[in-house]
Design an enzyme around this catalytic site. Structure first.
Site, PDB file in Angstrom:
ATOM      1  N   ASN A 196      82.225  46.897  18.805  1.00 19.47           N
ATOM      2  CA  ASN A 196      83.824  46.385  18.664  1.00 19.47           C
ATOM      3  C   ASN A 196      84.654  47.863  18.549  1.00 19.47           C
ATOM      4  O   ASN A 196      84.012  48.935  18.575  1.00 19.47           O
ATOM      5  CB  ASN A 196      83.855  45.559  17.493  1.00 19.47           C
ATOM      6  CG  ASN A 196      83.341  46.291  16.213  1.00 19.47           C
ATOM      7  OD1 ASN A 196      83.992  47.180  15.668  1.00 19.47           O
ATOM      8  ND2 ASN A 196      82.354  45.559  15.847  1.00 19.47           N
ATOM      9  N   ASP A 228      79.161  39.698  14.127  1.00 20.40           N
ATOM     10  CA  ASP A 228      78.847  38.474  13.486  1.00 20.40           C
ATOM     11  C   ASP A 228      77.315  37.802  14.155  1.00 20.40           C
ATOM     12  O   ASP A 228      76.611  37.259  13.531  1.00 20.40           O
ATOM     13  CB  ASP A 228      80.022  37.478  13.775  1.00 20.40           C
ATOM     14  CG  ASP A 228      81.080  37.917  12.786  1.00 20.40           C
ATOM     15  OD1 ASP A 228      80.634  38.377  11.786  1.00 20.40           O
ATOM     16  OD2 ASP A 228      82.238  37.453  13.324  1.00 20.40           O
ATOM     17  N   LYS A 263      65.556  47.989  30.923  1.00 13.12           N
ATOM     18  CA  LYS A 263      66.940  48.065  31.512  1.00 13.12           C
ATOM     19  C   LYS A 263      67.093  46.850  32.133  1.00 13.12           C
ATOM     20  O   LYS A 263      66.378  46.360  33.031  1.00 13.12           O
ATOM     21  CB  LYS A 263      67.294  49.244  32.160  1.00 13.12           C
ATOM     22  CG  LYS A 263      68.926  49.201  32.483  1.00 13.12           C
ATOM     23  CD  LYS A 263      69.051  50.696  33.192  1.00 13.12           C
ATOM     24  CE  LYS A 263      70.438  50.494  33.643  1.00 13.12           C
ATOM     25  NZ  LYS A 263      70.513  51.635  34.919  1.00 13.12           N
ATOM     26  N   PRO A 270      73.108  38.519   9.434  1.00 14.62           N
ATOM     27  CA  PRO A 270      73.308  38.431   7.953  1.00 14.62           C
ATOM     28  C   PRO A 270      74.678  38.707   7.358  1.00 14.62           C
ATOM     29  O   PRO A 270      75.140  39.653   7.993  1.00 14.62           O
ATOM     30  CB  PRO A 270      72.017  39.012   7.125  1.00 14.62           C
ATOM     31  CG  PRO A 270      71.655  40.105   8.061  1.00 14.62           C
ATOM     32  CD  PRO A 270      71.898  39.546   9.680  1.00 14.62           C
ATOM     33  N   ASP A 271      75.387  38.216   6.647  1.00 17.99           N
ATOM     34  CA  ASP A 271      76.641  38.635   6.053  1.00 17.99           C
ATOM     35  C   ASP A 271      76.552  39.602   4.947  1.00 17.99           C
ATOM     36  O   ASP A 271      75.676  39.132   3.750  1.00 17.99           O
ATOM     37  CB  ASP A 271      77.559  37.400   5.524  1.00 17.99           C
ATOM     38  CG  ASP A 271      78.800  38.066   5.164  1.00 17.99           C
ATOM     39  OD1 ASP A 271      78.946  38.970   4.653  1.00 17.99           O
ATOM     40  OD2 ASP A 271      80.000  37.318   5.857  1.00 17.99           O
ATOM     41  N   ILE A 272      76.449  40.891   5.138  1.00 17.93           N
ATOM     42  CA  ILE A 272      76.099  42.001   4.306  1.00 17.93           C
ATOM     43  C   ILE A 272      76.863  41.676   2.901  1.00 17.93           C
ATOM     44  O   ILE A 272      76.307  41.718   1.761  1.00 17.93           O
ATOM     45  CB  ILE A 272      76.256  43.338   4.839  1.00 17.93           C
ATOM     46  CG1 ILE A 272      75.645  43.374   6.079  1.00 17.93           C
ATOM     47  CG2 ILE A 272      75.946  44.484   3.918  1.00 17.93           C
ATOM     48  CD1 ILE A 272      75.840  44.622   6.855  1.00 17.93           C
ATOM     49  N   LYS A 332      88.237  34.407   2.631  1.00 16.94           N
ATOM     50  CA  LYS A 332      87.050  35.003   2.947  1.00 16.94           C
ATOM     51  C   LYS A 332      86.779  35.480   1.377  1.00 16.94           C
ATOM     52  O   LYS A 332      85.783  35.899   0.845  1.00 16.94           O
ATOM     53  CB  LYS A 332      87.186  36.434   3.567  1.00 16.94           C
ATOM     54  CG  LYS A 332      87.178  36.138   4.960  1.00 16.94           C
ATOM     55  CD  LYS A 332      87.547  37.183   6.099  1.00 16.94           C
ATOM     56  CE  LYS A 332      87.647  36.454   7.547  1.00 16.94           C
ATOM     57  NZ  LYS A 332      87.990  37.583   8.490  1.00 16.94           N
ATOM     58  N   LYS A 384      83.237  34.200   0.075  1.00 20.01           N
ATOM     59  CA  LYS A 384      82.238  35.307  -0.406  1.00 20.01           C
ATOM     60  C   LYS A 384      82.015  35.579  -1.739  1.00 20.01           C
ATOM     61  O   LYS A 384      81.292  36.443  -2.096  1.00 20.01           O
ATOM     62  CB  LYS A 384      82.508  36.312   0.429  1.00 20.01           C
ATOM     63  CG  LYS A 384      82.474  36.226   1.970  1.00 20.01           C
ATOM     64  CD  LYS A 384      82.601  37.388   2.759  1.00 20.01           C
ATOM     65  CE  LYS A 384      82.699  37.151   4.192  1.00 20.01           C
ATOM     66  NZ  LYS A 384      82.214  38.215   5.155  1.00 20.01           N
TER      67      LYS A 384
HETATM   68  N1  CTP Z   1      81.020  41.765   6.600  1.00 17.96           N
HETATM   69  C1  CTP Z   1      79.604  41.954   6.221  1.00 17.96           C
HETATM   70  N2  CTP Z   1      78.744  41.434   7.184  1.00 17.96           N
HETATM   71  C2  CTP Z   1      78.941  40.707   8.058  1.00 17.96           C
HETATM   72  C3  CTP Z   1      80.220  40.295   8.607  1.00 17.96           C
HETATM   73  C4  CTP Z   1      81.275  40.967   7.661  1.00 17.96           C
HETATM   74  O1  CTP Z   1      79.580  42.663   5.239  1.00 17.96           O
HETATM   75  N3  CTP Z   1      77.699  40.442   8.979  1.00 17.96           N
HETATM   76  C5  CTP Z   1      82.064  42.103   5.915  1.00 17.96           C
HETATM   77  C6  CTP Z   1      82.960  43.035   6.541  1.00 17.96           C
HETATM   78  O2  CTP Z   1      82.577  44.566   6.116  1.00 17.96           O
HETATM   79  C7  CTP Z   1      84.417  42.720   5.808  1.00 17.96           C
HETATM   80  C8  CTP Z   1      84.220  41.180   5.670  1.00 17.96           C
HETATM   81  O3  CTP Z   1      82.876  41.011   5.403  1.00 17.96           O
HETATM   82  O4  CTP Z   1      84.623  43.455   4.547  1.00 17.96           O
HETATM   83  C9  CTP Z   1      84.887  40.585   6.744  1.00 17.96           C
HETATM   84  O5  CTP Z   1      84.530  39.442   6.600  1.00 17.96           O
HETATM   85  P1  CTP Z   1      84.255  38.223   7.839  1.00 17.96           P
HETATM   86  O6  CTP Z   1      84.506  36.965   7.350  1.00 17.96           O
HETATM   87  O7  CTP Z   1      83.003  38.391   8.441  1.00 17.96           O
HETATM   88  O8  CTP Z   1      85.206  38.867   8.828  1.00 17.96           O
HETATM   89  P2  CTP Z   1      85.287  38.629  10.410  1.00 17.96           P
HETATM   90  O9  CTP Z   1      84.052  39.187  10.987  1.00 17.96           O
HETATM   91  O10 CTP Z   1      86.452  39.258  10.816  1.00 17.96           O
HETATM   92  O11 CTP Z   1      85.074  37.262  10.435  1.00 17.96           O
HETATM   93  P3  CTP Z   1      85.889  36.281  11.715  1.00 17.96           P
HETATM   94  O12 CTP Z   1      85.197  36.816  12.701  1.00 17.96           O
HETATM   95  O13 CTP Z   1      85.304  34.757  11.239  1.00 17.96           O
HETATM   96  O14 CTP Z   1      87.352  36.275  11.230  1.00 17.96           O
END
Ligand code: CTP
Length: 393
Positions: free
Chosen positions: A209, A278, A288, A304-306, A336, A340
């Site tokens: 991104n 995500d 390749k 995973p959501d860190i 959020k 979270k």
């Molecule tokens: N974050 C994380 N791990 C992930 C995704 C996000 O730690 N896998 C953290 C980002 O660093 C930021 C926050 O979560 O602090 C953003 O939340 P998130 O809901 O994941 O944001 P987006 O990815 O923008 O979600 P969406 O695409 O649903 O808007």
């Protein structure tokens, strides 16, 4: 301008690194500082006072008997209005004389008569630096509350390699800027993520991104300037690691997750600034991918959501999330925060500054929304650090 209005006396002593003080003068001025240069007699053999006069726009003082001060009190007047005295380069001889409280020339006299902080940047041959006498003097200065910047390690003018090099002008500038920041995170361990992640599709392609990493790096720098011990887990960016920050480079979200979870429990604060992908390709190709097919599908699995995983630890650090949204900022940011289980979320509209040097953010906590003024990312980072420190206290 990170030193706007600061009055700095720059003392220069005899050493080949004196030529680097010219660049330092320029950098300090560029950040808005007022610089008054004072040179020892030895320093003038390396670089002429005219160079510093031209750069600083002020007459340079070299002699305690200089008749230009109406009251003949240069040693008092020059430091009275100063916010700090920086001596760079500081020779072994100068350190020795200051350690003993000697006042045989203008610079040592004004150092002895100062009522502001003193910072010294030693510069000398490695054996001079390692000599027990110099080490003893440096320890005495440190015990007297004098900040010793460096020295750095590397190749020396004499051809030898080792400790004793003066820090580079840009490094000294960073130290001076840091010096003026309130130490609101002193003794705290801060862990951050920054930048994008890169999720491999095959050995040469992947999903990523547009995150520049600038906000995360600015925050890491601001935390360090506030006195914290900072560990930055960074996705791929072209940014230099902020001075004093330890950086762990990662590529994919899974690696970032592992690096963060290894350190999170031992941290006081965790700030998730990274734009973590995500989803990742379920099975990246080992070789390749060739463009033989007319269309192709890629199966993605959720990463995973860190941040959520850190916040769910039995004893989590103080967790700060970021929410970059294209619309409905308050709803999504607060959502959020609650989902979270975060005490604080920093929200911004991506239309306001994606990849730029400025940012407009709103802080969301249990008490509601708190907008911060639009400012440079460095200033926004400091405001966020102040907000975190207030809530930690
Ligand atoms: N974050 C994380 N791990 C992930 C995704 C996000 O730690 N896998 C953290 C980002 O660093 C930021 C926050 O979560 O602090 C953003 O939340 P998130 O809901 O994941 O944001 P987006 O990815 O923008 O979600 P969406 O695409 O649903 O808007």
């Amino acid at each position: 301008m990170e030193l706007l209005g600061k009055k700095i006396v720059l003392g220069i002593t005899g050493g080949i690194a004196a030529y680097k003080a010219a660049e330092l003068t320029r950098l300090l001025l560029k950040q808005g500082a007022e610089v008054q240069v004072v040179m020892t007699e030895a320093a003038t053999h390396f670089v002429g006072p005219v160079t510093f006069q031209a750069l600083s726009g002020k007459p340079v003082f070299t002699d305690q008997w200089d008749a230009r001060m109406a009251n003949n009190m240069a040693h008092i007047d020059l430091s009275r209005e100063a916010d700090l005295i920086l001596v760079a380069p500081a020779s072994a001889d100068f350190l020795a004389r200051v350690a003993q409280g000697q006042a045989g020339d203008l610079l040592t006299t004004l150092v002895l008569a100062r009522d502001c902080p003193l910072l010294v940047a030693p510069a000398m041959n490695r054996q001079m630096w390692e000599n027990p006498a110099t080490q003893r003097n440096a320890a005495t200065l440190a015990a007297d509350g004098i900040a010793i910047l460096g020295p750095g390690c590397g190749e020396q003018a004499c051809g030898e390699t080792g400790d004793g090099r003066m820090l580079e002008p840009a490094e000294l500038l960073e130290e001076i800027i840091a010096f003026f920041q309130p130490k609101v995170l002193a003794g705290r361990k801060v862990l951050l993520t920054a930048g994008p992640t890169f999720e491999a599709l095959d050995p040469v392609r992947g999903i990523t991104n547009l995150s520049s990493g600038k906000m995360g790096y600015a925050l890491a720098r601001a935390c360090r300037q506030a006195g914290a011990e900072v560990l930055l887990v960074s996705g791929p960016t072209g940014l230099p690691c902020p001075r004093g920050v330890v950086r762990v480079d990662v590529t994919a979200a899974l690696e970032m997750h592992q690096a963060v979870l290894a350190k999170a429990a031992a941290s006081d604060v965790f700030i998730g600034v990274a734009a973590v992908a995500d989803y990742r390709p379920a099975t990246p190709a080992e070789r390749k991918i060739k463009k033989s097919a007319a269309t192709m599908q890629v199966d993605l699995v959720k990463n995973p959501d860190i941040l959520a995983d850190v916040a769910a630890l039995p004893k989590p650090p103080y967790c700060v999330g970021f929410a970059a949204e294209s619309h409905d900022l308050p709803t999504y940011a607060e959502g959020k925060r609650v989902n979270k289980k975060l005490p604080l979320v920093v929200g911004n509209l991506i239309t306001d500054g994606f990849g730029g040097d400025h940012n407009t953010v709103v802080l969301f906590d249990a008490a509601g929304a708190h907008p911060l003024p639009t400012a440079s990312k460095a200033e926004v980072a400091r405001a966020i650090v102040a907000a975190i420190a207030e809530r930690l206290a």
